[in-house]
Design a protein around this motif. Structure first.
Motif, PDB file in Angstrom:
ATOM      1  N   ALA A  39      11.987  12.533   8.257  1.00  0.00           N
ATOM      2  CA  ALA A  39      11.952  12.892   9.672  1.00  0.00           C
ATOM      3  C   ALA A  39      13.069  12.229  10.471  1.00  0.00           C
ATOM      4  O   ALA A  39      13.230  12.524  11.660  1.00  0.00           O
ATOM      5  CB  ALA A  39      10.597  12.518  10.269  1.00  0.00           C
ATOM      6  N   PHE A  40      13.812  11.333   9.876  1.00  0.00           N
ATOM      7  CA  PHE A  40      14.966  10.704  10.523  1.00  0.00           C
ATOM      8  C   PHE A  40      16.274  11.130   9.856  1.00  0.00           C
ATOM      9  O   PHE A  40      17.332  10.567  10.152  1.00  0.00           O
ATOM     10  CB  PHE A  40      14.843   9.179  10.468  1.00  0.00           C
ATOM     11  CG  PHE A  40      13.755   8.624  11.341  1.00  0.00           C
ATOM     12  CD1 PHE A  40      14.017   8.237  12.644  1.00  0.00           C
ATOM     13  CD2 PHE A  40      12.456   8.506  10.871  1.00  0.00           C
ATOM     14  CE1 PHE A  40      13.011   7.734  13.455  1.00  0.00           C
ATOM     15  CE2 PHE A  40      11.445   7.998  11.671  1.00  0.00           C
ATOM     16  CZ  PHE A  40      11.720   7.617  12.969  1.00  0.00           C
ATOM     17  N   LEU A  41      16.201  12.113   8.973  1.00  0.00           N
ATOM     18  CA  LEU A  41      17.327  12.472   8.116  1.00  0.00           C
ATOM     19  C   LEU A  41      17.925  13.809   8.532  1.00  0.00           C
ATOM     20  O   LEU A  41      17.201  14.800   8.715  1.00  0.00           O
ATOM     21  CB  LEU A  41      16.840  12.542   6.660  1.00  0.00           C
ATOM     22  CG  LEU A  41      17.877  12.639   5.549  1.00  0.00           C
ATOM     23  CD1 LEU A  41      18.740  11.385   5.500  1.00  0.00           C
ATOM     24  CD2 LEU A  41      17.163  12.855   4.207  1.00  0.00           C
ATOM     25  N   HIS A  42      19.244  13.839   8.693  1.00  0.00           N
ATOM     26  CA  HIS A  42      19.966  15.072   9.002  1.00  0.00           C
ATOM     27  C   HIS A  42      21.278  15.088   8.224  1.00  0.00           C
ATOM     28  O   HIS A  42      21.867  14.033   7.982  1.00  0.00           O
ATOM     29  CB  HIS A  42      20.270  15.183  10.502  1.00  0.00           C
ATOM     30  CG  HIS A  42      19.063  15.156  11.383  1.00  0.00           C
ATOM     31  ND1 HIS A  42      18.447  13.972  11.766  1.00  0.00           N
ATOM     32  CD2 HIS A  42      18.349  16.164  11.961  1.00  0.00           C
ATOM     33  CE1 HIS A  42      17.416  14.255  12.541  1.00  0.00           C
ATOM     34  NE2 HIS A  42      17.324  15.559  12.681  1.00  0.00           N
ATOM     35  N   GLN A  43      21.726  16.294   7.886  1.00  0.00           N
ATOM     36  CA  GLN A  43      23.003  16.435   7.180  1.00  0.00           C
ATOM     37  C   GLN A  43      24.066  17.131   8.017  1.00  0.00           C
ATOM     38  O   GLN A  43      25.235  16.790   7.951  1.00  0.00           O
ATOM     39  CB  GLN A  43      22.789  17.220   5.874  1.00  0.00           C
ATOM     40  CG  GLN A  43      22.144  16.433   4.756  1.00  0.00           C
ATOM     41  CD  GLN A  43      22.021  17.242   3.482  1.00  0.00           C
ATOM     42  OE1 GLN A  43      21.436  18.320   3.475  1.00  0.00           O
ATOM     43  NE2 GLN A  43      22.592  16.734   2.408  1.00  0.00           N
ATOM     44  N   GLU A  44      23.638  18.106   8.828  1.00  0.00           N
ATOM     45  CA  GLU A  44      24.585  18.907   9.601  1.00  0.00           C
ATOM     46  C   GLU A  44      24.631  18.436  11.053  1.00  0.00           C
ATOM     47  O   GLU A  44      23.617  18.042  11.620  1.00  0.00           O
ATOM     48  CB  GLU A  44      24.192  20.388   9.556  1.00  0.00           C
ATOM     49  CG  GLU A  44      24.051  20.952   8.153  1.00  0.00           C
ATOM     50  CD  GLU A  44      25.376  20.990   7.402  1.00  0.00           C
ATOM     51  OE1 GLU A  44      26.428  20.973   8.085  1.00  0.00           O
ATOM     52  OE2 GLU A  44      25.352  21.032   6.164  1.00  0.00           O
ATOM     53  N   ILE A  45      25.824  18.510  11.639  1.00  0.00           N
ATOM     54  CA  ILE A  45      26.005  18.042  13.007  1.00  0.00           C
ATOM     55  C   ILE A  45      25.202  18.884  13.989  1.00  0.00           C
ATOM     56  O   ILE A  45      24.642  18.366  14.964  1.00  0.00           O
ATOM     57  CB  ILE A  45      27.511  18.036  13.388  1.00  0.00           C
ATOM     58  CG1 ILE A  45      27.711  17.407  14.767  1.00  0.00           C
ATOM     59  CG2 ILE A  45      28.088  19.427  13.316  1.00  0.00           C
ATOM     60  CD1 ILE A  45      27.389  15.939  14.828  1.00  0.00           C
ATOM     61  N   TRP A  46      25.101  20.194  13.754  1.00  0.00           N
ATOM     62  CA  TRP A  46      24.339  21.045  14.660  1.00  0.00           C
ATOM     63  C   TRP A  46      22.850  20.712  14.589  1.00  0.00           C
ATOM     64  O   TRP A  46      22.147  20.814  15.593  1.00  0.00           O
ATOM     65  CB  TRP A  46      24.562  22.522  14.347  1.00  0.00           C
ATOM     66  CG  TRP A  46      24.070  22.943  12.984  1.00  0.00           C
ATOM     67  CD1 TRP A  46      24.788  23.001  11.832  1.00  0.00           C
ATOM     68  CD2 TRP A  46      22.732  23.348  12.652  1.00  0.00           C
ATOM     69  NE1 TRP A  46      23.988  23.411  10.792  1.00  0.00           N
ATOM     70  CE2 TRP A  46      22.724  23.637  11.255  1.00  0.00           C
ATOM     71  CE3 TRP A  46      21.558  23.502  13.382  1.00  0.00           C
ATOM     72  CZ2 TRP A  46      21.572  24.066  10.587  1.00  0.00           C
ATOM     73  CZ3 TRP A  46      20.405  23.925  12.727  1.00  0.00           C
ATOM     74  CH2 TRP A  46      20.426  24.207  11.343  1.00  0.00           C
ATOM     75  N   HIS A  47      22.391  20.314  13.390  1.00  0.00           N
ATOM     76  CA  HIS A  47      20.974  20.019  13.188  1.00  0.00           C
ATOM     77  C   HIS A  47      20.567  18.775  13.987  1.00  0.00           C
ATOM     78  O   HIS A  47      19.607  18.802  14.766  1.00  0.00           O
ATOM     79  CB  HIS A  47      20.699  19.816  11.696  1.00  0.00           C
ATOM     80  CG  HIS A  47      19.247  19.790  11.357  1.00  0.00           C
ATOM     81  ND1 HIS A  47      18.774  19.309  10.153  1.00  0.00           N
ATOM     82  CD2 HIS A  47      18.148  20.159  12.064  1.00  0.00           C
ATOM     83  CE1 HIS A  47      17.456  19.405  10.132  1.00  0.00           C
ATOM     84  NE2 HIS A  47      17.055  19.917  11.286  1.00  0.00           N
ATOM     85  N   ILE A  48      21.301  17.704  13.815  1.00  0.00           N
ATOM     86  CA  ILE A  48      20.961  16.487  14.555  1.00  0.00           C
ATOM     87  C   ILE A  48      21.251  16.671  16.041  1.00  0.00           C
ATOM     88  O   ILE A  48      20.531  16.125  16.892  1.00  0.00           O
ATOM     89  CB  ILE A  48      21.725  15.261  13.993  1.00  0.00           C
ATOM     90  CG1 ILE A  48      21.170  13.983  14.636  1.00  0.00           C
ATOM     91  CG2 ILE A  48      23.226  15.380  14.200  1.00  0.00           C
ATOM     92  CD1 ILE A  48      21.716  12.710  14.031  1.00  0.00           C
ATOM     93  N   GLY A  49      22.262  17.451  16.371  1.00  0.00           N
ATOM     94  CA  GLY A  49      22.577  17.681  17.774  1.00  0.00           C
ATOM     95  C   GLY A  49      21.436  18.358  18.519  1.00  0.00           C
ATOM     96  O   GLY A  49      21.049  17.936  19.616  1.00  0.00           O
TER      97      GLY A  49
END
Length: 290
Positions: free
Chosen positions: A133-143
């Motif tokens: 739940a704290f993990l992202h790979q793509e910039i758009w996803h975390i953005g």
């Protein structure tokens, strides 16, 4: 004529019924008496005394709508959560896919050389329910997720208090992961804070209903996000729905708990939510490994 004691009336105007209470002292107030505050409304006495020594016994101990302590920085937990997500995103970009493989939510080892035969929640790595739940790979996803956190987090944190807001966020995240683990393909990795963010959506709707605000803006935003959830490929809709459900239920208990049994109702609901998550994970693990 006798006054119906079941109907709340303004403490300054006993002839006026009302469904609104002061967010600090919780006395009922009518539209003429209520004064807009950072969260909800306050009565004239609480506004006049500020954080200090009013006549009402609760006015000297300011509390949030949910009974939490009023903090000077109502965005502190939101900022910390945002920083943790961003820090882990930077770590993933630096360390590569191996770190993602170690933290992503995966039910059971898939037939892929990138994972080891002992990996997955079913193999006992329950921490993946939260780390994912704290993990992202793509910039758009975390953005997108961090924009949602920054938009929804501060008002909820101000209304609930830091500890209650943090409990809401983490249990929403775990609820989304648990539903994903229960019904999704156990070999399909899942990651992202979307479950927690949808929990904040549900909680915001509950809070706005409690404060009798116009709910149309948050409902429209929620519907738009649900449309994306079910139409955009590669989205773990289970995490979104699980987080939304847990967030709404927990928030309802936090803001509607009766003052006399507030701690019991609030702690009990959070504890029950955690027990449901554990039970779901135990049953799913037995089904996958039995």
């Amino acid at each position: 004529m006798e006054q119906d004691e079941s109907v709340a009336v303004c403490y300054r105007h006993p002839d006026r019924e009302t469904g609104i209470s002061c967010t600090r002292c919780e006395r009922p107030i009518c539209p003429e008496c209520m004064i807009t505050a950072s969260v909800g409304f306050q009565c004239p006495e609480c506004v006049r005394t500020g954080a200090g020594t009013g006549q009402h016994p609760r006015a000297s101990q300011p509390r949030t709508l949910a009974g939490g302590s009023v903090a000077a920085d109502a965005r502190l937990v939101t900022k910390v959560l945002l920083a943790l997500n961003v820090a882990l995103f930077i770590a993933v970009q630096t360390a590569g896919d191996r770190l993602t493989a170690d933290l992503v939510m995966i039910g059971q080892w898939p037939h892929d050389s990138f994972y080891l035969p002992t990996e997955g929640v079913a193999e006992g790595q329950w921490y993946r329910l939260l780390t994912s739940a704290f993990l992202h790979q793509e910039i758009w996803h975390i953005g997108m997720n961090m924009l949602g956190l920054w938009f929804l987090g501060p008002p909820l944190e101000a209304a609930l208090g830091r500890a209650r807001f943090l409990a809401l966020y983490l249990l929403s995240a775990l609820g989304g992961s648990a539903l994903t683990y229960l019904i999704a393909d156990p070999a399909a990795p899942s990651l992202g804070a979307s479950g927690a963010i949808f929990g904040l959506f549900g909680a915001t709707a509950v809070l706005m209903r409690r404060l009798q605000y116009d709910m149309r803006p948050i409902l429209v935003l929620l519907v738009v996000n649900l449309v994306f959830t079910f139409t955009w490929s590669d989205i773990a809709w289970e995490a979104h729905i699980g987080g939304l459900a847990f967030g709404a239920v927990i928030a309802y208990a936090l803001v509607h708990a009766p003052r006399e049994r507030r701690a019991l109702v609030q702690y009990g609901t959070c504890g029950a939510a955690l027990l449901v998550i554990v039970a779901v994970c135990v049953l799913r693990t037995l089904a996958l490994t039995g």
